[in-house]
Design an enzyme around this catalytic site. Structure first.
Site, short mmCIF file in Angstrom:
data_model
loop_
_atom_site.label_atom_id
_atom_site.label_comp_id
_atom_site.label_asym_id
_atom_site.label_seq_id
_atom_site.Cartn_x
_atom_site.Cartn_y
_atom_site.Cartn_z
N TYR A 137 -6.17 -0.70 3.91
CA TYR A 137 -5.26 0.38 3.55
C TYR A 137 -5.13 1.36 4.71
CZ TYR A 137 -3.66 4.44 0.71
OH TYR A 137 -2.99 5.52 0.19
N LYS A 165 -2.03 -2.60 3.21
CA LYS A 165 -1.23 -1.59 2.54
C LYS A 165 -0.75 -0.60 3.58
CE LYS A 165 -1.28 2.08 -0.93
NZ LYS A 165 -2.08 2.85 -1.91
#
Length: 314
Positions: A137, A165
């Site tokens: 992420y 992400k």
């Protein structure tokens, strides 16, 4: 391992509801998980940034993950287990795996700002130890450090690192990562609702979404249309959702989305300190946007499932 999760579609970043004593409201949490599954989402992501993971104890992290797993029937649960401490992130990841999580979402280490080689070591340490598909992420606005494309590409070669992400706001970087990982079993997911459609256009596979908590059917419809190549319809839905995307980030996430959850009757707007309730100056606009979306024709969300587009995807 090769990921047995198809990271294609819409994965709401779930809120963590609290009662008046700031304890986790597990009944509301499970009801919300069931609502989202029924709406057709492709997976759930509890205890991430939207789930106020920063103010949950480790035991609470695990209990939230267990509660969501228990509540749903047929969607994967991707547990947020990141930390700026590699040992802590590893412990959280191992405990989430033991609890039955299907995958992990790992924010890059914040505050201490490791060099890129430190990021590689951090994520690989967890991927070597925990045999679950993991999503790296990147959100520099929260961590103070960007995961560079070369680093993301290097991590994509690990069999347990299954996705990225993207919440940097840099579409050029997102497109580069998608381009350079085309031959890997690797998904690029938007972490910014306003950039979900552009991210899919440059090779992304879907979104870990805040707006999906409030409008899961419309979000699924937009993503499904884009993955099917129907960009005219996807663009129409993107513009319908655009005011919501903007209102959900007028203050720090998850402050606005929890207010929206309360307005819709999905859960309380209570936050754990140091986060606070949404400022009154923004509430009227948020209420108006939510009312407008409720008045939209249900036809907007027809065929919202992303399943047809998932066939043959990475």
């Amino acid at each position: 391992m090769t990921s047995d999760i198809d990271f294609t579609g819409v994965f709401p970043a779930m809120c963590t509801p609290f009662d008046e004593d700031e304890r986790i409201d597990f009944e509301t949490l499970q009801t919300d998980a069931q609502r989202l599954e029924s709406a057709g989402v492709d997976g759930l992501v509890p205890v991430g940034s939207t789930g106020e993971s920063a103010t949950l104890t480790h035991d609470e992290h695990v209990r939230v993950v267990e509660a969501v797993i228990e509540a749903v029937d047929d969607v994967p649960v991707i547990a947020g287990t990141g930390s700026n401490n590699t040992r802590e992130a590893l412990e959280l990841s191992e405990r989430a795996a033991e609890a039955g999580a299907d995958g992990l979402l790992l924010i890059s280490p914040y505050y201490n700002k490791p060099e890129q080689r430190g990021l590689v070591d951090h994520f690989r340490t967890i991927a070597d130890a925990v045999d679950l598909p993991q999503i790296v992420y990147n959100v520099p606005s929260r961590t103070g450090q960007n995961i560079e494309p070369d680093t993301a590409v290097e991590l994509a070669s690990h069999e347990n690192i299954a996705g990225y992400k993207a919440a940097s706001g840099d579409l050029g970087q997102i497109g580069e990562i998608a381009e350079r990982t085309m031959d890997e079993d690797f998904a690029v997911l938007s972490g910014d609702d306003a950039l979900t459609l552009p991210t899919i256009a440059v090779g992304g596979t879907g979104t870990i979404s805040v707006a999906g908590n409030i409008e899961p059917e419309l979000t699924c419809a937009m993503v499904g249309a884009a993955l099917d190549g129907d960009y005219a319809r996807a663009q129409q839905l993107h513009h319908e959702l655009g005011p919501l995307f903007r209102e959900l980030f007028v203050e720090t996430n998850p402050i606005p989305v929890k207010e929206a959850m309360e307005i819709r009757g999905y859960g309380p707007a209570r936050m754990r300190p140091p986060l606070t309730r949404l400022s009154e100056e923004y509430r009227e606009d948020l209420e108006a946007v939510l009312a407008n979306l409720e008045n939209e024709s249900p036809a907007s969300a027809d065929d919202s499932s992303t399943e047809p587009a998932a066939e043959g995807d990475r």
